[in-house]
Design a protein around this motif. Sequence first.
Motif, PDB file in Angstrom:
ATOM      1  N   LYS A 178       0.816  -1.212   0.000  1.00  0.00           N
ATOM      2  CA  LYS A 178       0.000   0.000   0.000  1.00  0.00           C
ATOM      3  C   LYS A 178       0.852   1.264   0.000  1.00  0.00           C
ATOM      4  O   LYS A 178       0.547   2.233  -0.703  1.00  0.00           O
ATOM      5  CB  LYS A 178      -0.928   0.011   1.223  1.00  0.00           C
ATOM      6  N   ASP A 179       1.929   1.267   0.803  1.00  0.00           N
ATOM      7  CA  ASP A 179       2.719   2.488   0.991  1.00  0.00           C
ATOM      8  C   ASP A 179       3.478   2.906  -0.263  1.00  0.00           C
ATOM      9  O   ASP A 179       3.522   4.086  -0.611  1.00  0.00           O
ATOM     10  CB  ASP A 179       3.709   2.305   2.149  1.00  0.00           C
ATOM     11  N   VAL A 180       4.113   1.940  -0.946  1.00  0.00           N
ATOM     12  CA  VAL A 180       4.921   2.264  -2.126  1.00  0.00           C
ATOM     13  C   VAL A 180       4.067   2.807  -3.275  1.00  0.00           C
ATOM     14  O   VAL A 180       4.376   3.860  -3.842  1.00  0.00           O
ATOM     15  CB  VAL A 180       5.754   1.049  -2.578  1.00  0.00           C
ATOM     16  N   PRO A 181       2.970   2.125  -3.662  1.00  0.00           N
ATOM     17  CA  PRO A 181       2.118   2.690  -4.730  1.00  0.00           C
ATOM     18  C   PRO A 181       1.564   4.055  -4.365  1.00  0.00           C
ATOM     19  O   PRO A 181       1.501   4.951  -5.221  1.00  0.00           O
ATOM     20  CB  PRO A 181       0.994   1.646  -4.858  1.00  0.00           C
ATOM     21  N   LYS A 182       1.146   4.226  -3.095  1.00  0.00           N
ATOM     22  CA  LYS A 182       0.604   5.515  -2.666  1.00  0.00           C
ATOM     23  C   LYS A 182       1.672   6.603  -2.758  1.00  0.00           C
ATOM     24  O   LYS A 182       1.398   7.725  -3.205  1.00  0.00           O
ATOM     25  CB  LYS A 182       0.097   5.415  -1.227  1.00  0.00           C
ATOM     26  N   GLY A 183       2.907   6.282  -2.355  1.00  0.00           N
ATOM     27  CA  GLY A 183       3.992   7.259  -2.417  1.00  0.00           C
ATOM     28  C   GLY A 183       4.287   7.692  -3.845  1.00  0.00           C
ATOM     29  O   GLY A 183       4.528   8.866  -4.117  1.00  0.00           O
ATOM     30  N   ILE A 184       4.270   6.736  -4.773  1.00  0.00           N
ATOM     31  CA  ILE A 184       4.529   7.038  -6.178  1.00  0.00           C
ATOM     32  C   ILE A 184       3.453   7.961  -6.736  1.00  0.00           C
ATOM     33  O   ILE A 184       3.739   8.976  -7.380  1.00  0.00           O
ATOM     34  CB  ILE A 184       4.603   5.739  -7.007  1.00  0.00           C
TER      35      ILE A 184
END
Length: 248
Positions: free
Chosen positions: A217-223
């Motif tokens: 969840k965190d990586v896609p949201k950060g991108i």
Amino acid sequence: MFTFGSIIGTGIFTLTGPAAHLAGSAIIISYFVTGLIAMATALVFAEFSSIIPKSGSTYLYSYCIFGEFTAWIIGWNYVLTYLVSNAVGTRGLASYTHKLFTVMGVTCLDPLFDYKAGGFNICPFAAIILLVCVLIQNRGTKDSKNVNNFFNALKIILITFVIIFSFCVWDSKYLTPFTIKKEGVSGLVESSTVLYYTYIGFDYTTLLCDEAINPKKDVPKGIKISLSMIIAIYTIFAVGISGVGDLS
């Protein structure tokens, strides 16, 4: 924050000028459209990072889908990307530094920025900058993180200053003609290809999947969030400089 810092900065300082000479004030469209294209690519990385939440980025994704040989080729292409992007960034910094010294009347350092050897123009200053960056990186994660945060803050301050100053003296008369007559639509398209470089870096975040608490969840949201913010900043930046003077 890592995604934001890895994307913003170098490209906008070194490639806005060449792109503006191709598109004129239409660089506004170039920045926005290129940002949307980069977002489409970033969404692919975001999807892969949620499916394969492991560090490795394009090499790992290619390995899992196409096999080792394809991943090997893409991995070396990735290395080439780093080489080219770092070269462009350091040469851009060297160019600005050289111009600053020239304005100050300091000419004794000219060979440090433009040294001719064997028919090539060599920039020792750029090589020194790259060497210093490597030494800082080799000191450890803590030191490299602090230096990275400092330069990220500096880049944001500089871009903010340019935007504020631009709108203080902004004049709509410079938006006409909107495109350069001799280049037209082809210039707009070509400038978009040049400006794509200003958006690369979103893939770096996928290298940190193993360090994220919830990488799916965190990586896609950060991108997605970081690139959306940068598209807005770059477009506002383009609007600002387009009303300052004739970009052709």
